[in-house]
Each structure stands twice: as C-alpha cells, then as structure tokens.
Enzyme design. Structure first.
Site, mmCIF file in Angstrom:
data_model
loop_
_atom_site.group_PDB
_atom_site.id
_atom_site.type_symbol
_atom_site.label_atom_id
_atom_site.label_comp_id
_atom_site.label_asym_id
_atom_site.label_seq_id
_atom_site.Cartn_x
_atom_site.Cartn_y
_atom_site.Cartn_z
ATOM 1 N N GLY A 112 0.935 -1.349 -0.086
ATOM 2 C CA GLY A 112 0.103 -0.275 -0.190
ATOM 3 C C GLY A 112 1.007 0.699 -0.056
ATOM 4 O O GLY A 112 2.314 1.783 0.776
ATOM 5 N N GLN B 46 2.696 10.425 1.281
ATOM 6 C CA GLN B 46 3.829 9.241 1.305
ATOM 7 C C GLN B 46 5.269 9.570 -0.068
ATOM 8 O O GLN B 46 6.146 9.708 -0.287
ATOM 9 C CB GLN B 46 4.398 8.106 1.166
ATOM 10 N N CYS C 118 6.738 -0.096 7.278
ATOM 11 C CA CYS C 118 6.268 1.492 6.431
ATOM 12 C C CYS C 118 6.954 1.828 5.357
ATOM 13 O O CYS C 118 8.165 1.495 6.174
ATOM 14 C CB CYS C 118 6.115 2.639 7.240
ATOM 15 N N LEU C 119 6.972 2.062 3.760
ATOM 16 C CA LEU C 119 8.017 2.842 3.534
ATOM 17 C C LEU C 119 8.606 3.788 3.646
ATOM 18 O O LEU C 119 9.633 4.065 3.236
ATOM 19 C CB LEU C 119 7.243 2.567 1.593
ATOM 20 N N HIS D 108 -3.593 1.601 7.878
ATOM 21 C CA HIS D 108 -2.503 1.941 7.790
ATOM 22 C C HIS D 108 -2.242 2.844 6.969
ATOM 23 O O HIS D 108 -1.281 4.055 7.715
ATOM 24 C CB HIS D 108 -1.409 0.409 7.549
ATOM 25 N N GLU D 109 -2.478 2.991 5.437
ATOM 26 C CA GLU D 109 -2.735 3.926 4.677
ATOM 27 C C GLU D 109 -3.934 4.723 5.133
ATOM 28 O O GLU D 109 -3.165 6.151 5.382
ATOM 29 C CB GLU D 109 -3.541 3.135 3.255
ATOM 30 N N HIS E 130 -2.036 7.129 6.937
ATOM 31 C CA HIS E 130 -1.089 7.954 6.589
ATOM 32 C C HIS E 130 -1.763 9.872 6.488
ATOM 33 O O HIS E 130 -1.338 10.700 6.034
ATOM 34 C CB HIS E 130 -1.197 7.687 5.616
#
Length: 176
Positions: A48, A53, A101-102, A143-144, A147
């Site tokens: 995702g 991000q 997480c990226l 999670h997204e 963000h």
C-alpha cells in the site's frame, strides 16, 4: 508513462499533515499521480502507499496486498486506488500484528488494528464504493488511512521496546 517517485521519510512534514480532500477524481494530474504511486509502491515492494508518502498531501491511497519479501504471507488482490476514504464502521475485535512502512525503512513493530472494517471511498473513475475488509486487507487500509490523517504506525506502537529492525524481524519470522 508512470514514474517512480521519491518516498517521504519520517521527519518530512507532509507525513504529519492531515491530507486535503480530492476535488475531482477524474483530473488527469490525479490519474498520473495514481499511476506513479503504483509504480513507486511496486518498486519498493509495498502492499500500500498513500499520497503523502510521495509528497502529495491528498486524501488518496492504494491498497494492494500481495506476497512479497516484506510480506510473504499476504493475500494477492488487485491494487485499488481509494480517493477520499472513510472508515464508517470498525469491529470491536482488534488484532496485534507486525507492520512496517515505506516511509520508515528498517523498522517493524506489532500494532493493534480492527480485524474488520466497513469503508467508503471513490474509485479513480469517480464511483462511490462501500465495502468491508478483514484481516490483512483491513490492516493495510487502516495503515494507509492513518497516513492521510498525519499518523504513522510508530505512533500506534504501545511499547517502544517492541520496535525491531528489519533484520531482526526476518530472524523472528524464520523462527516462526
């Protein structure tokens, strides 16, 4: 042609902003952003990615669970862009599981999330969708969703002693 974008790292202010709503899902600039986000996510082996991000403070993310070296047991589903997403219901039952997480490379920690959620969002074609997610897909959505509200997974870690490096996480997964 879609391009891979730089991923904002923890400390970048855009990751702590509440993202603005998307006015026009059909905007060609937004459509290119979605394509770029998908390429960026795939190259980074993510499941995702949210617009903040990639330095775009918009209420938009892609949910794309699939097995990868980072998430070998993930189910495989088609990548779905979700515009102006909302959680309209969440189960009382929570589950604690590992997240990474990226935007925070190298760290993992267990995070409690709702096991089932009902959500509403616009598709990239502008259609309003309401659906339920459970398990891993529900975790990725939450999670997204965090963000686009300026929250990162480490904010949800209950005990900082549970934070581990990616290398230690891999060792733990090998041990079962």
């Amino acid at each position: 042609m879609p391009v891979s974008r730089e991923i904002a790292q923890l400390g970048q202010p855009v990751l702590r902003e509440v993202a603005g709503r998307v006015a026009d899902p059909g905007d060609p600039v937004l459509q290119r952003l979605i394509d770029d986000m998908q390429v960026t996510m795939e190259q980074a082996q993510g499941v995702g990615i949210a617009a903040p991000q990639v330095f775009e403070p918009l209420s938009l993310f892609i949910v794309a669970p699939r097995p990868s070296p980072r998430y070998p047991n993930a189910p495989r589903t088609a990548p779905t862009a979700m515009i102006n997403p909302e959680i309209i219901w969440a189960s009382d039952e929570m589950e604690k599981d590992w997240e990474g997480c990226l935007s925070i490379p190298g760290l993992r920690a267990p995070v409690s999330r709702h096991i089932r959620i009902r959500v509403r969002y616009l598709t990239r074609a502008g259609d309003l969708v309401e659906e339920e997610f459970e398990g891993f897909a529900a975790r990725v959505f939450q999670h997204e969703y965090d963000h686009v509200r300026g929250v990162v997974f480490v904010d949800r870690v209950q005990d900082s002693r549970e934070l581990v490096t990616e290398k230690e996480y891999a060792r733990l997964m090998e041990q079962g």
